[in-house]
Write an enzyme that holds these catalytic residues in place. Structure first.
Site, short mmCIF file in Angstrom:
data_model
loop_
_atom_site.label_atom_id
_atom_site.label_comp_id
_atom_site.label_asym_id
_atom_site.label_seq_id
_atom_site.Cartn_x
_atom_site.Cartn_y
_atom_site.Cartn_z
N HIS A 273 0.84 -1.19 0.00
CA HIS A 273 0.00 0.00 0.00
C HIS A 273 0.88 1.24 0.00
CE1 HIS A 273 0.76 -1.26 4.14
NE2 HIS A 273 0.79 0.03 4.44
N HIS B 182 0.94 5.21 1.31
CA HIS B 182 0.31 6.23 2.16
C HIS B 182 0.28 7.57 1.42
CE1 HIS B 182 0.53 4.07 6.12
NE2 HIS B 182 1.48 3.40 5.47
P1 AMP Z 1 2.10 0.36 7.31
O1 AMP Z 1 2.61 0.60 8.70
O2 AMP Z 1 2.86 1.12 6.25
O3 AMP Z 1 1.97 -1.11 6.99
O4 AMP Z 1 0.65 0.99 7.29
C1 AMP Z 1 -0.51 0.29 7.63
C2 AMP Z 1 -1.61 1.31 7.80
O5 AMP Z 1 -2.85 0.64 7.66
C3 AMP Z 1 -1.62 2.00 9.15
O6 AMP Z 1 -1.50 3.42 8.96
C4 AMP Z 1 -2.96 1.62 9.75
O7 AMP Z 1 -3.54 2.65 10.49
C5 AMP Z 1 -3.76 1.26 8.52
N1 AMP Z 1 -4.83 0.29 8.74
C6 AMP Z 1 -4.75 -0.89 9.36
N2 AMP Z 1 -5.94 -1.52 9.35
C7 AMP Z 1 -6.80 -0.70 8.69
C8 AMP Z 1 -8.18 -0.77 8.35
N3 AMP Z 1 -8.93 -1.82 8.70
N4 AMP Z 1 -8.73 0.26 7.66
C9 AMP Z 1 -7.98 1.32 7.32
N5 AMP Z 1 -6.66 1.44 7.59
C10 AMP Z 1 -6.08 0.46 8.28
#
Ligand code: AMP
Ligand code: ZN
Length: 140
Positions: free
Chosen positions: A101, A103
């Site tokens: 993903h 950001h």
């Molecule tokens: P990373 O640390 O780069 O893997 O980012 C993962 C991101 O996914 C974090 O900013 C979380 O807040 C977000 N996240 C995790 N679960 C969900 C969810 N169910 N819906 C939306 N965002 C999520």
């Protein structure tokens, strides 16, 4: 970690509700559940790739085009002063969801992340700098 085990597979497929701001054949873009700033969004490919190393080149290319499109859109709507595009690979790099993903992080002067969006520096001698340059050089 794919399909039934992966939260972003379920979100991308629409099996779990999300705050979706964009969707096409290959991607869903949702608001982060734990936002660093208002409008913090995530570009999620609909197919499961754990990280950038698993990502096919065509999806990598269209993900960056989409990042530009969404950054422009979000900046316009929210009147941003700046914008971070962040992509973590591997636990040590801060990845917590192991489905690729990107950001999208809208920024404003004086926002709550003024001191967090930085990194520490390592001291490298000129020889070390040259050594790492030689070892990383890739033919274009
Ligand atoms: P990373 O640390 O780069 O893997 O980012 C993962 C991101 O996914 C974090 O900013 C979380 O807040 C977000 N996240 C995790 N679960 C969900 C969810 N169910 N819906 C939306 N965002 C999520
Ligand atoms: Zn997945």
């Amino acid at each position: 970690m794919e399909g039934q085990d992966c939260i972003f597979c379920k979100i991308a497929a629409g099996d779990i509700p999300s705050k979706t701001i964009y969707e096409d054949e290959d991607f869903r873009v949702i608001l982060d559940i734990n936002p660093a700033e208002k409008g913090h969004a995530l570009i999620i490919p609909k197919k499961h790739y754990a990280d950038i190393f698993e990502l096919p080149e065509d999806i990598a290319a269209s993900a960056m085009v989409l990042a530009k499109k969404l950054a422009t859109h979000i900046s316009g709507v929210l009147g941003c002063d700046g914008f971070n595009i962040i992509q973590n690979n591997g636990e040590v790099a801060g990845q917590t969801v192991f489905h690729f993903h990107i950001h999208l992080l809208p920024r404003h002067k004086g926002d709550s992340n003024q001191d967090t969006m930085c990194w520490n520096h390592v001291e490298l001698s000129p020889e070390e700098l040259e050594g790492i340059c030689q070892s990383l050089r890739l033919q274009g």
